[in-house]
Design a protein around this motif. Sequence first.
Motif, mmCIF file in Angstrom:
data_model
loop_
_atom_site.group_PDB
_atom_site.id
_atom_site.type_symbol
_atom_site.label_atom_id
_atom_site.label_comp_id
_atom_site.label_asym_id
_atom_site.label_seq_id
_atom_site.Cartn_x
_atom_site.Cartn_y
_atom_site.Cartn_z
ATOM 1 N N UNK A 62 23.769 126.140 95.601
ATOM 2 C CA UNK A 62 24.815 125.269 95.079
ATOM 3 C C UNK A 62 26.193 125.849 95.363
ATOM 4 N N UNK A 63 26.322 127.173 95.242
ATOM 5 C CA UNK A 63 27.603 127.814 95.533
ATOM 6 C C UNK A 63 27.941 127.756 97.011
ATOM 7 N N UNK A 64 26.904 127.639 97.874
ATOM 8 C CA UNK A 64 27.127 127.546 99.310
ATOM 9 C C UNK A 64 27.337 126.105 99.774
ATOM 10 N N UNK A 65 27.388 125.182 98.841
ATOM 11 C CA UNK A 65 27.694 123.801 99.178
ATOM 12 C C UNK A 65 26.503 122.935 99.507
ATOM 13 N N UNK A 66 25.288 123.407 99.298
ATOM 14 C CA UNK A 66 24.103 122.594 99.557
ATOM 15 C C UNK A 66 23.840 121.713 98.345
ATOM 16 N N UNK A 67 23.587 120.450 98.603
ATOM 17 C CA UNK A 67 23.355 119.497 97.507
ATOM 18 C C UNK A 67 21.967 119.712 96.935
ATOM 19 N N UNK A 68 21.896 120.442 95.848
ATOM 20 C CA UNK A 68 20.647 120.659 95.130
ATOM 21 C C UNK A 68 20.968 120.680 93.642
ATOM 22 N N UNK A 69 20.099 120.156 92.774
ATOM 23 C CA UNK A 69 20.389 120.162 91.336
ATOM 24 C C UNK A 69 20.676 121.576 90.834
ATOM 25 N N UNK A 70 21.766 121.740 90.143
ATOM 26 C CA UNK A 70 22.178 123.080 89.717
ATOM 27 C C UNK A 70 21.307 123.576 88.568
ATOM 28 N N UNK A 71 20.734 124.766 88.679
ATOM 29 C CA UNK A 71 19.952 125.332 87.569
ATOM 30 C C UNK A 71 20.848 125.596 86.365
ATOM 31 N N UNK A 72 20.311 125.326 85.185
ATOM 32 C CA UNK A 72 21.066 125.541 83.946
ATOM 33 C C UNK A 72 20.437 126.587 83.057
ATOM 34 N N UNK A 73 19.134 126.816 83.180
ATOM 35 C CA UNK A 73 18.480 127.840 82.356
ATOM 36 C C UNK A 73 17.097 128.124 82.916
ATOM 37 N N UNK A 74 16.611 129.310 82.657
ATOM 38 C CA UNK A 74 15.227 129.670 82.975
ATOM 39 C C UNK A 74 14.657 130.470 81.821
ATOM 40 N N UNK A 75 13.378 130.253 81.569
ATOM 41 C CA UNK A 75 12.665 130.947 80.494
ATOM 42 C C UNK A 75 11.390 131.535 81.074
ATOM 43 N N UNK A 76 11.138 132.792 80.767
ATOM 44 C CA UNK A 76 9.916 133.451 81.215
ATOM 45 C C UNK A 76 9.113 133.906 80.009
ATOM 46 N N UNK A 77 7.850 133.545 79.983
ATOM 47 C CA UNK A 77 6.936 134.023 78.955
ATOM 48 C C UNK A 77 6.057 135.095 79.573
ATOM 49 N N UNK A 78 5.942 136.220 78.886
ATOM 50 C CA UNK A 78 5.247 137.355 79.478
ATOM 51 C C UNK A 78 4.592 138.187 78.397
ATOM 52 N N UNK A 79 3.680 139.019 78.834
ATOM 53 C CA UNK A 79 3.100 140.062 77.998
ATOM 54 C C UNK A 79 3.543 141.384 78.615
ATOM 55 N N UNK A 80 4.602 141.950 78.060
ATOM 56 C CA UNK A 80 5.185 143.129 78.683
ATOM 57 C C UNK A 80 5.761 142.750 80.038
ATOM 58 N N UNK A 81 5.410 143.456 81.097
ATOM 59 C CA UNK A 81 5.944 143.133 82.429
ATOM 60 C C UNK A 81 5.177 142.028 83.139
ATOM 61 N N UNK A 82 4.117 141.510 82.527
ATOM 62 C CA UNK A 82 3.245 140.546 83.195
ATOM 63 C C UNK A 82 3.580 139.125 82.744
#
Length: 475
Positions: A104-124
Amino acid sequence: MRLGHWTAEGTFSIRARSLARRVDCDRDLPLDLVDALLRGNPDQLLAESEPLQLKERCAVARLDHPAGSLTIKRHEWGDRWRTARMLLRAPTARVSAALGVRLAEQGIATPRPRASVECAIGPFGYRSYLLTDFVEGTTLHRLVRSSTASPDVLADLARQVAEIWQRLIDLGVSHNDLKPENFVVDPTNKVWVIDFERPRLHRNAVGLPERHLADLTRFLHVRSWRTNPGAAETFRSELLKTSLGDWLGDSHLASRPGLRGSYSDEQLACGLSVVIMTHQSPDQRLAAAADDQVDPAVNSVRDIADEILVVSPSSSSAWHVIRRIDEPGQRAALNLTAQSGHRNLYHTGRPRHPWVLVLYAGDCVTPELARQLPEQIVERTDCDAFRIPIEVRKSGRRVVGAHSPAQAPIRLFHQERCSFSLRRGEVAIAADPARVGQLVDKLHHQQRVVAGGVIASDAGASIDAQPERAIRRAA
């Protein structure tokens, strides 16, 4: 969980991190959504949203919010064996979010990410969620199949697709799933590229041409352009003006149909009719047409069918069409001309295309089958019919040993090379056993999003009531 840790990562800030969850948010994300991601259950947001696509390991929905609509997507590894192989990989949401922000910062038309969530058990990690802006529009696949765009509009869309593609090449990024379904055309005819789920950032040119040529093969496959081959030529000519044209000249792929020349008559003739059996009497046509079990079946095949026939058989020798959809990409309409007294098969809805797929109300074609089936009927010229293996489930549990793949009924067949008839609510098909192929494990029962995840609707009632057609595979 540590809250308010504002280490900047592009336009994201790490809001919270613990052994079980990591949340990255855009600073402009509404506070109630931030709070729901930090402290709540993201599946609840998914359950409250409008489902857009349900896959075996992915669910996509539209989240309507006063501040604007968002797309929420959930990824999970799946069964224990796949999870074991994928545990140490970076979660899909994090990879997609980081790349989406950069593009998006490089000018490519793609939906801009607003958030990400990761569920994990420790590093996994085992599950992740991605929120992006929602782009209103239709996929390029549906637009081409509907034949509603003028030649001038198609030429402009082709130019935009070529520009996006060349920009990805210049940035050393391969999408690895560039097909018409992953380009969205908004109401202003601007093209957006979506679904960066399997991207790769190439530090040098090694592997970049091969991956982009593989994407070009996906993009120009006849399955997307068969109903409008002229549009394929428009897009092909623009794409070959990019670096793809130079790479294709030195590749063994240059001889593949559709990449350098036109498609063959045999490929263009591989049309698909879908017959959906309702098991309703003719005097209940309107009630059956609105059946909530029929509409999901229609929607699941809308992108692959050339016509859809919703049929209510009344005798062993007649088809009674409740709904005929000749343009599946458009809004479905009732077939008010179908009369219950008709006995002529031609006038009462016999499928008009060579290939026929038979479903029953409540069956849904999985996205995996929807992707593979159009390619199978074009490329598998050695087969006249396909047996789709099934599972019997009672009360949501699989009946072990029931309906092995060898016992699966024929569901997909070429009507000019197989004999078939309608017999009291069932389609009887006779095919040459030596030429019957097989698609494995691709049909399942209708799915819905719930707070705890994506589950199948209760199939127990229909299985007990109709044991001879207990064929839906629950997710």
